[in-house]
Design a protein around this motif. Structure first.
Motif, PDB file in Angstrom:
ATOM      1  N   SER A 124      41.137  44.943  50.313  1.00 52.04           N
ATOM      2  CA  SER A 124      41.733  44.980  51.655  1.00 52.04           C
ATOM      3  C   SER A 124      41.697  43.597  52.294  1.00 52.04           C
ATOM      4  N   ALA A 125      40.605  42.856  52.032  1.00 54.52           N
ATOM      5  CA  ALA A 125      40.513  41.504  52.595  1.00 54.52           C
ATOM      6  C   ALA A 125      41.602  40.604  52.014  1.00 54.52           C
TER       7      ALA A 125
ATOM      8  N   ARG B 233      36.359  46.662  49.724  1.00 54.45           N
ATOM      9  CA  ARG B 233      35.726  45.477  50.286  1.00 54.45           C
ATOM     10  C   ARG B 233      36.587  44.219  50.062  1.00 54.45           C
ATOM     11  N   ALA B 234      36.947  43.973  48.798  1.00 52.43           N
ATOM     12  CA  ALA B 234      37.643  42.720  48.500  1.00 52.43           C
ATOM     13  C   ALA B 234      39.158  42.897  48.543  1.00 52.43           C
TER      14      ALA B 234
ATOM     15  N   ALA C 164      45.002  41.526  53.595  1.00 53.67           N
ATOM     16  CA  ALA C 164      45.108  41.063  54.973  1.00 53.67           C
ATOM     17  C   ALA C 164      45.292  39.549  55.012  1.00 53.67           C
ATOM     18  N   GLU C 165      44.542  38.852  54.152  1.00 53.85           N
ATOM     19  CA  GLU C 165      44.613  37.393  54.144  1.00 53.85           C
ATOM     20  C   GLU C 165      46.018  36.926  53.775  1.00 53.85           C
TER      21      GLU C 165
ATOM     22  N   THR D 257      47.553  46.791  54.302  1.00 56.84           N
ATOM     23  CA  THR D 257      46.130  46.923  53.990  1.00 56.84           C
ATOM     24  C   THR D 257      45.788  48.373  53.673  1.00 56.84           C
TER      25      THR D 257
ATOM     26  N   ARG E 213      43.150  34.004  43.151  1.00 52.80           N
ATOM     27  CA  ARG E 213      42.549  35.239  43.668  1.00 52.80           C
ATOM     28  C   ARG E 213      42.611  36.349  42.631  1.00 52.80           C
TER      29      ARG E 213
ATOM     30  N   SER F  96      34.474  34.337  47.491  1.00 50.26           N
ATOM     31  CA  SER F  96      34.849  35.307  48.521  1.00 50.26           C
ATOM     32  C   SER F  96      35.142  36.680  47.936  1.00 50.26           C
TER      33      SER F  96
ATOM     34  N   SER G 154      31.050  40.662  47.574  1.00 47.75           N
ATOM     35  CA  SER G 154      30.973  42.093  47.251  1.00 47.75           C
ATOM     36  C   SER G 154      29.653  42.442  46.592  1.00 47.75           C
TER      37      SER G 154
END
Lengths: 155, 260
Positions: free
Chosen positions: B113-114, B110-111, B117-118, B234, B146, B49, B54
């Motif tokens: 911010s995700a 791309r990654a 948020a997650e 974010t 991560r 992910s 990305s």
């Protein structure tokens, strides 16, 4: 689980493509492929003025690159510039009356050392010295001399 | 006046407290690495992910950045009759600066911010405290995989960005504008040094990957557990990552390329 297996493959592909990218940069873009830690010997040359010569500048003979400049230092006794040249070991037949000159490649290009072989039967060895040298041509100096000369002629 | 000073003091103290929490968080995350290496499945899922997703944006942006460099470089260099050095210009600017920096900025957008948020949502929906109740360390189970994935993906993505960009520059330079293809590559190979240019670029991207993942994960972990808090976190991730990447880039460039 089917899903994670395809995921594994995709992650594997991703890592492989990243490594291919790195490999490409190393081999195709940089000089790593031609970088072989060959044997070399060092000789020194003294110049009145070494101009814009830099460490790693090429040393060429008859237009072929045969080595690199390994160090440049200033001799406080003779006020000369001492340039150390790293010559590839395979070119070990340079006569000891070789002349070294500093030239510029093109009008604005970088400076390099050009070696011109003499006629002696003795060869330069590790730690050898080049006696006959020609300094870098400094553009401002040459222009100054030219202007001085042309005004002299007018008088 | 006094109120203003009080406000200033409070703000300074809050930001230092946050930095301290961030450092503590980083230490906890890094010490969790051994337990993640025992379970590579977690890392692999996150590599998917964070890294694979990305991949597309990085390669396409790299291609276009390289093409623009080829085009602009050609116009300037042809004034001096030095089109042949286009390869050097494209490769040096990509490998030294644009590759690591732009790839890291895209990665943060791309990654990063995700990730924020997650993790922010996990916190808001009390999944993290749920894990703690079950005696599962959320840092080891959620954060460290991560972090490691971002840290490992970043150099690969930056290298891909540079490689694709150099090919893009070649497509425009020698395909459309007529620079000799042999000169494009040979000048590049003569001037780009593996250690000075490429290795330093990789070191840069490793540092950026470290910082961008750290900021993204910490902002998510530290978010106020409401929908507004997550959205703010974010935003902060993207802003802070961009600042730190560009600031660090200046420092690293001054350290690496300062002596010539």
């Amino acid at each position: 689980m089917q899903h994670t297996r395809t995921q594994d493959t995709i992650v594997g592909l991703f890592v492989a493509s990243g490594i291919v990218g790195l490999f490409f940069l190393a081999m195709q873009v940089s000089n790593l492929s031609s970088f072989t830690n060959q044997d070399s010997y060092t000789i020194t040359a003294r110049f009145e003025n070494s101009g814009g010569l830099k460490v790693k500048s090429p040393v060429s003979a008859a237009g072929v690159k045969i080595g690199r400049v390994s160090a440049i230092s200033f001799d406080p006794k003779t006020y000369q510039s001492v340039v150390h040249l790293n010559i590839d070991a395979q070119y070990n037949t340079l006569p000891d009356d070789t002349t070294a000159s500093i030239f510029t490649s093109g009008l604005l290009g970088e400076q390099y050392i050009s070696l011109e072989a003499g006629g002696s039967d003795d060869f330069l060895k590790q730690g050898g010295k080049i006696e006959i040298t020609q300094s870098a041509i400094i553009l401002e100096k040459a222009l100054g001399q030219f202007l001085f000369k042309s005004t002299e002629e007018k008088k | 006046m006094i109120e203003y000073l009080q406000h200033l003091g409070k703000n300074t103290r809050t930001s230092f407290t946050k930095l301290g929490r961030g450092t503590y968080f980083l230490i906890q995350t890094v010490t969790g690495i051994t337990s993640v290496l025992l379970r590579p499945r977690l890392l692999l899922n996150q590599m998917y992910s964070v890294g694979v997703l990305s991949f597309l944006i990085i390669t396409i942006s790299g291609l276009f950045v390289g093409m623009v460099l080829g085009l602009q470089g050609y116009y300037i260099l042809s004034d001096f009759g030095a089109e042949e050095t286009l390869g050097v210009m494209v490769a040096a600017s990509l490998v030294r600066e644009l590759g690591p920096v732009v790839a890291a900025l895209l990665f943060a957008g791309r990654a990063g911010s995700a990730l924020t948020a997650e993790i922010g949502l996990m916190k808001a929906t009390e999944q993290l405290s749920g894990m703690e109740m079950m005696a599962v360390d959320p840092i080891k189970r959620i954060i460290t995989p991560r972090f490691l994935a971002g840290f490992l993906s970043m150099p690969l993505l930056a290298a891909l960005f540079s490689a694709v960009g150099i090919i893009g520059g070649q497509i425009v330079g020698s395909g459309l504008l007529g620079v000799d293809e042999g000169a494009y590559w040979s000048q590049m190979q003569a001037k780009i040094d593996f250690q000075d240019d490429i290795l330093n670029g990789i070191i840069k991207s490793i540092v950026f990957g470290f910082v961008a993942s750290w900021i993204a994960l910490f902002e998510g972990y530290d978010a106020i557990p409401t929908s507004e808090g997550v959205s703010r976190a974010t935003t902060r991730t993207v802003v802070n990552s961009a600042f730190s990447i560009l600031g660090l880039d200046f420092i690293l460039t001054a350290l690496m390329f300062g002596d010539n």
